[in-house]
Design a protein around this motif. Structure first.
Motif, mmCIF file in Angstrom:
data_model
loop_
_atom_site.group_PDB
_atom_site.id
_atom_site.type_symbol
_atom_site.label_atom_id
_atom_site.label_comp_id
_atom_site.label_asym_id
_atom_site.label_seq_id
_atom_site.Cartn_x
_atom_site.Cartn_y
_atom_site.Cartn_z
ATOM 1 N N GLY A 1 0.832 -1.212 0.000
ATOM 2 C CA GLY A 1 0.000 0.000 0.000
ATOM 3 C C GLY A 1 0.858 1.250 0.000
ATOM 4 N N SER B 1 -0.456 -4.072 5.654
ATOM 5 C CA SER B 1 -1.088 -2.870 5.070
ATOM 6 C C SER B 1 -0.304 -1.575 5.292
ATOM 7 C CB SER B 1 -2.494 -2.692 5.652
ATOM 8 O OG SER B 1 -2.422 -2.163 6.972
ATOM 9 N N SER C 1 -5.160 2.889 3.838
ATOM 10 C CA SER C 1 -6.112 1.804 3.583
ATOM 11 C C SER C 1 -5.813 0.651 4.530
ATOM 12 C CB SER C 1 -5.987 1.302 2.141
ATOM 13 O OG SER C 1 -6.658 0.068 2.007
ATOM 14 N N ASN D 1 -7.237 -2.280 4.077
ATOM 15 C CA ASN D 1 -7.896 -3.373 3.361
ATOM 16 C C ASN D 1 -6.878 -4.452 2.963
ATOM 17 O OD1 ASN D 1 -9.303 -5.005 1.628
ATOM 18 N ND2 ASN D 1 -10.361 -3.325 0.604
ATOM 19 N N GLN E 1 -7.537 -7.298 1.750
ATOM 20 C CA GLN E 1 -7.928 -7.919 0.472
ATOM 21 C C GLN E 1 -7.219 -7.207 -0.680
ATOM 22 O OE1 GLN E 1 -12.215 -8.874 -0.021
ATOM 23 N NE2 GLN E 1 -12.455 -8.113 2.053
ATOM 24 N N LEU E 2 -7.058 -5.897 -0.529
ATOM 25 C CA LEU E 2 -6.353 -5.128 -1.549
ATOM 26 C C LEU E 2 -4.851 -5.464 -1.535
ATOM 27 C CD1 LEU E 2 -6.720 -2.978 -3.719
ATOM 28 C CD2 LEU E 2 -6.507 -1.231 -1.947
ATOM 29 N N SER F 1 -4.402 -8.556 -3.463
ATOM 30 C CA SER F 1 -4.428 -8.309 -4.909
ATOM 31 C C SER F 1 -3.120 -7.694 -5.379
ATOM 32 C CB SER F 1 -5.579 -7.358 -5.271
ATOM 33 O OG SER F 1 -6.818 -7.995 -5.057
ATOM 34 N N PHE G 1 -9.967 -7.093 -7.527
ATOM 35 C CA PHE G 1 -9.345 -6.148 -6.592
ATOM 36 C C PHE G 1 -10.273 -4.972 -6.268
ATOM 37 C CE2 PHE G 1 -8.138 -2.328 -8.934
ATOM 38 C CZ PHE G 1 -8.264 -2.735 -10.257
ATOM 39 N N GLY G 2 -10.165 -4.510 -5.022
ATOM 40 C CA GLY G 2 -10.949 -3.339 -4.617
ATOM 41 C C GLY G 2 -12.387 -3.640 -4.236
ATOM 42 N N ASN H 1 -15.111 -5.870 -1.791
ATOM 43 C CA ASN H 1 -15.153 -6.653 -0.555
ATOM 44 C C ASN H 1 -15.845 -7.983 -0.819
ATOM 45 O OD1 ASN H 1 -15.156 -7.633 2.008
ATOM 46 N ND2 ASN H 1 -16.774 -6.275 2.761
#
Ligand code: NIG
Ligand code: FE
Length: 447
Positions: free
Chosen positions: A331, A357, A366, A368, A370-371, A374, A432-433, A435
């Motif tokens: 990130g 992150s 961020s 996230n 999950q991001l 990705s 990606f991006g 949820n």
């Protein structure tokens, strides 16, 4: 005597049946939970659980297709194939909660081993300055950056900071994070640093997340110490560390060891002082320059060295055969347009790689994971299997909790999420991006 009734209900299109105490259904403590018809139960460990995955191991991931998962209290009790459930010793158990996960995948919760989640203000005006051409270092030099956050943080009360942090933690939890490391570092004075660490302690006490705290008094050099930063290092060593230790506020000790921030010598002094008080090093290294940060981290047996945008062959060599987890922060590199860490080269050299992150208002706003997953695949060319290991097991190791969380293994904490209906595990980093998490379980309880 408890009065028990059976209730069936649906939430988010998932069907639950619950046995509950009819007199006071809020009182129920789920003892036994069954998640059935799981399309894929991902990242299980049927043998002896590993503490981390390195080199080629990072590509290995056990999956059970069409699976069940049983949770007893806060722990994973068993898992296996649905077709074997009926004749297993578990089929006669009295489950208080049964979740039908048809069409859905189950993953161990993400572990986010590097965050600065406690802060007062966002910094989008600096974001615009960066778009207009200023570098992160230039912004820091003129008193922006970390010092900007420190000013706002000093003005905020402990309660205000707690409320903000609690909301951010909740968001991270909904996105699938189950364990998180949180640093201080926006205090930069003894009282403010203690305030931040006390906020982290309150989060630990009140959140179902597994939380570790990291004391980062040496995050920036306050204006009044410019030109004689060794005096600030003395303050960290002689005043902050003993006070932090006296209140038992930190699991780890961190330093921003980099060009324009703290030197290798500053870092060594601070780490030695922290180690005396039982804080294991876990440091920022090699974000701005090949600064010697990796080497000093390894020398003091850091549990992780984080950032690593600037890596040479010597840094990779130095990490081999050590207990230090190299941790990449996708990130931050994305947000600051920094060079990418040579993740593939590190894995091919046999190293483990973790990805976290770096959630903070200046370089990675961020939380996230999950991001991050990705970005691990898209930008660093990790395979999905490697990316899952990098964001769960290896980040769990990087915060010292991989014996408890990070994979689905019998005896580990029941920290996992159920996805929305999705086609495959590869869909997680691919989409990606978005949820993809539908429901979250932490310590065996649905959140
Ligand atoms: O990890 N690099 C040092 N610290 C943070 C950024 C802090 C900030 O800019 O507020 C990081 O990127
Ligand atoms: Fe950071």
């Amino acid at each position: 005597m408890l009065k028990i009734s059976l209730l069936k209900y649906s939430q988010n299109n998932c069907y639950y049946s619950v046995l509950f105490n009819a007199e006071n259904k809020e009182d129920i403590d789920y003892m036994l939970t069954l998640v059935k018809n799981i399309k894929q139960l991902v990242q299980v460990e049927s043998g002896r659980p590993k503490l981390r995955a390195q080199g080629k191991e990072m590509a290995q991931m056990e999956i059970v297709k069409d699976a069940y998962l049983i949770i007893e209290d806060e722990k994973i009790k068993a898992f296996g194939k649905m077709e074997e459930f009926g004749k297993s010793q578990f089929s006669n158990l009295n489950f208080q909660l049964t979740v039908d996960a048809t069409g859905r995948l189950v993953f161990p919760s993400f572990c986010d081993s590097h965050t600065h989640l406690v802060y007062a203000n966002s910094r989008e005006l600096e974001f615009v300055d960066k778009i207009r051409g200023l570098s992160y270092e230039e912004i820091a030099k003129r008193g922006g950056g970390i010092l900007n956050s420190a000013k706002a943080t000093a003005a905020a009360s402990e309660d205000e900071l707690y409320e903000l942090a609690q909301q951010r933690l909740d968001e991270a939890m909904r996105l699938g994070t189950g364990a998180i490391e949180i640093k201080s570092g926006y205090g930069l004075s003894t009282e403010s640093e203690l305030k931040l660490l006390r906020v982290i302690r309150r989060l630990k006490e009140n959140s179902p997340m597994t939380i570790k705290s990291n004391f980062l008094g040496a995050h920036g050099i306050p204006m009044e110490y410019r030109g004689h930063q060794e005096d600030y290092v003395d303050l960290v060593i002689n005043e902050m560390i003993p006070r932090v230790a006296a209140e038992g506020l930190a699991d780890f000790i961190d330093v921003f060891c980099d060009k324009g921030f703290f030197t290798v010598e500053d870092t060594a002094r601070i780490l030695e002082a922290g180690i005396k008080y039982g804080m294991r090093p876990k440091i920022h290294a090699n974000e701005m320059a090949v600064s010697g940060g990796v080497q000093v981290g390894v020398k003091y047996n850091a549990i992780s060295v984080d950032h690593l945008e600037q890596m040479g062959d010597a840094e990779i060599e130095c990490l081999k055969g050590t207990d230090t987890m190299p941790t990449i922060l996708p990130g931050c590199a994305f947000f600051l347009n920094l060079p990418l860490s040579p993740a593939r080269q590190m894995i091919e050299a046999g190293l483990p790689v973790a990805m976290a992150s770096d959630y903070n208002p200046g370089t990675s706003p961020s939380n996230n994971m999950q991001l991050v997953l990705s970005m691990a695949c898209i930008r660093y060319r990790l395979t999905p299997e490697e990316a899952f290991n990098a964001t769960t097991l290896n980040t769990a190791y990087a915060m010292g909790v991989s014996n408890e969380v990070g994979t689905i293994a019998v005896g580990k904490r029941a920290n996992f999420y159920i996805t929305k209906p999705i086609s495959s595990l590869e869909y997680m980093p691919y989409s990606f991006g978005e949820n993809k998490v539908e429901s979250v379980f932490l310590n065996g309880k649905r959140i």
